[in-house]
Design an enzyme around this catalytic site. Structure first.
Site: not given
Length: 151
Positions: A17, A41, A90, A127
């Site tokens: 990030h 979440k 990515r 993450s």
């Protein structure tokens, strides 16, 4: 003004990030790092911790704002008068996933999505991998900014 929103949960912010944000500063006059709030979440870090990690990582950078939001990213962008959504890629799987979201956002608004490829040395970091390493007592040095290490 070229204002971009970089949305995410940032649970936690990673060096991937960080790489995208740092490189985006040459493209935009202002980058809003927008921490999305999803009540459904389960996060490892609280909203306050995630916000602090980011603010401390970019302390002294006047082109960066850190904000939180709920709801659709395009609605948040409109409220902030941002014409761009910034996303990092990515790998090819990220591209396919992000492409569908970008098309949907574009259909709902006039906001353009700008993709930056994560630098090759950071493209493996996510993450979810960082959280897994942390849960199992591993060392995340080299995966996250120092602000996360100091938690």
């Amino acid at each position: 003004m070229r204002r971009a929103v970089f949305p995410g949960s940032f649970d936690p912010i990673t060096l991937g990030h960080y790489d995208i944000i740092e490189r985006s500063l040459t493209l935009f006059d202002e980058v809003i790092i927008a921490i999305g709030i999803n009540a459904d979440k389960k996060y490892m870090f609280s909203l306050e911790e995630r916000k602090r990690f980011i603010e401390e990582s970019f302390k002294g950078e006047p082109k960066i704002k850190v904000m939180t939001y709920q709801g659709l990213t395009v609605d948040f962008c409109k409220k902030q008068d941002a014409n761009f959504i910034l996303r990092g890629l990515r790998n090819p799987a990220d591209f396919e996933f992000e492409k569908a979201i970008a098309h949907t956002n574009r259909k709902m608004s006039e906001i353009e999505t700008v993709f930056l490829l994560t630098s090759s040395g950071k493209s493996y970091i996510s993450s979810s991998i960082v959280r897994d390493v942390l849960r199992n007592g591993g060392d995340v040095t080299g995966l996250v900014p120092d602000t996360v290490l100091a938690k």
